[in-house]
Design an enzyme around this catalytic site. Structure first.
Site, PDB file in Angstrom:
ATOM      1  N   HIS A 265       5.974   3.945   1.623  1.00 53.43           N
ATOM      2  CA  HIS A 265       5.295   2.777   1.074  1.00 53.43           C
ATOM      3  C   HIS A 265       4.957   1.827   2.221  1.00 53.43           C
ATOM      4  CE1 HIS A 265       3.870   0.343  -2.120  1.00 53.43           C
ATOM      5  NE2 HIS A 265       4.866  -0.527  -2.130  1.00 53.43           N
TER       6      HIS A 265
ATOM      7  N   ASP B 162       7.874  -7.318  -7.529  1.00 53.06           N
ATOM      8  CA  ASP B 162       7.912  -6.706  -8.860  1.00 53.06           C
ATOM      9  C   ASP B 162       9.071  -5.737  -9.027  1.00 53.06           C
ATOM     10  OD1 ASP B 162       6.460  -5.185  -6.942  1.00 53.06           O
ATOM     11  OD2 ASP B 162       5.571  -3.946  -8.501  1.00 53.06           O
ATOM     12  N   HIS B 163       9.923  -5.654  -8.013  1.00 50.46           N
ATOM     13  CA  HIS B 163      11.091  -4.773  -8.107  1.00 50.46           C
ATOM     14  C   HIS B 163      12.426  -5.527  -7.961  1.00 50.46           C
ATOM     15  CE1 HIS B 163       8.897  -0.885  -8.081  1.00 50.46           C
ATOM     16  NE2 HIS B 163       7.969  -1.670  -7.573  1.00 50.46           N
TER      17      HIS B 163
ATOM     18  N   HIS C 191       9.359  -5.670  -2.560  1.00 52.13           N
ATOM     19  CA  HIS C 191       8.184  -6.237  -3.207  1.00 52.13           C
ATOM     20  C   HIS C 191       8.662  -6.878  -4.504  1.00 52.13           C
ATOM     21  CE1 HIS C 191       5.080  -3.602  -0.888  1.00 52.13           C
ATOM     22  NE2 HIS C 191       5.332  -4.750  -0.284  1.00 52.13           N
TER      23      HIS C 191
END
Length: 308
Positions: free
Chosen positions: A142, A66-67, A64
């Site tokens: 997740h 944002d990582h 994802h």
């Protein structure tokens, strides 16, 4: 021995309220390990005076944005700044393809050795074992394959009792064997037990990094007794339905993870953009596990010492 983590980003999904998405730097005996690399990570490193040139290992928990969206830019800057030392990246198998295609269409040829090690989100495995630390993946729950990372400090050799060793005039070339636990026989035949000459080194410490995950006890045994547990706490517990739908954890649940795994201290992060103030999240986690602190950007937290 230095073992501490500096927070570079603690937001989830998007940068907001002067919070950046996820990134951390772990300092273990002055060797730096970057954990996740969101957009803006380079600027945060400059802001908090962390030198990218000192990083030899990068760990990406999942794909994802944002990582990992700051990774290509960081690798490019290392190239432009003349790096020649090898760099090792641990992350999902598709990460290599993402990086390769970026460099392909920008016609960038990195001038330092870049090694990718694929992680497996379905099982725990050792991915790094060097002189300081053993790193294991933590399979999380997740929406896509995601791993946390467990950093287990290696036991150091015994420490010499300087005054005793010097008073006996023990040759310096015998110090390594003494540190490994051997006795010493003096020239007159006197045998000195090792515990007369050395003391045990500190207990090895452990840092558990639990990135995006639904509350799921499947990983609890692996992270049990962590000296410092970083756990995502995206929402307050009154948004449990939203947390479950997006496969995230609430602050109350993060406290539950800490108490059930008998962590020494808890650090919560990955805060939703809906929260301008983080005090409610902290209070909620502390209502379950008092030894909790917020992951504040620019702040450094020791592993194995009380945070509060």
């Amino acid at each position: 021995m230095k073992f501490e983590v500096t927070i570079l980003g603690s937001s989830s999904a998007t940068p907001i309220f002067n919070r950046n998405p996820t990134a951390q730097v772990l300092n273990l005996n002055e060797r730096l390990y970057l954990i996740d690399c969101s957009e803006g990570t380079q600027l945060q490193m400059l802001r908090f005076e962390i030198k990218a040139s000192r990083i030899d290992y990068i760990f990406i928990s999942h794909l994802h944005g944002d990582h990992y969206l700051g990774l290509v830019g960081l690798l490019s800057s290392m190239h432009l700044n003349g790096r020649t030392r090898p760099l090792k990246i641990f992350g999902p198998p598709a990460l290599k393809e993402i990086v390769d295609i970026q460099f392909k269409y920008s016609e960038t040829v990195i001038q330092y050795p870049l090694e990718f090690v694929a992680t497996d989100g379905t099982k725990a495995e050792v991915i790094l074992d060097n002189q300081d630390v053993v790193v294991e993946t933590i399979p999380l729950d997740h929406r896509i394959a995601t791993t946390g990372f467990l950093f287990k400090q290696k036991k150091r050799l015994r420490k010499l009792i300087k005054a005793k060793v010097e008073s006996l005039e023990i040759p310096v070339d015998l110090y390594p064997t003494l540190k490994k636990g051997a006795p010493y026989t003096a020239p007159d035949g006197t045998v000195y037990a090792n515990n007369e000459l050395t003391v045990d080194s500190e207990r090895p410490k452990c840092y558990a990094y639990c990135s995006d995950t639904l509350y799921n006890e499947q990983y609890f045994d692996q992270i049990r007794h962590a000296d410092l547990l970083y756990h995502e706490a995206t929402f307050l517990h009154n948004m449990l339905d939203r947390a479950n739908k997006t496969h995230h954890t609430t602050a109350w649940q993060a406290g539950q993870v800490a108490i059930k795994t008998e962590a020494k201290s808890l650090l919560i992060g990955h805060f939703s953009a809906r929260y301008k103030s983080l005090n409610e999240l902290l209070d909620e986690a502390k209502s379950v596990f008092p030894e909790t602190e917020l992951a504040i950007e620019g702040k450094t937290y020791p592993v194995g010492h009380d945070l509060i």
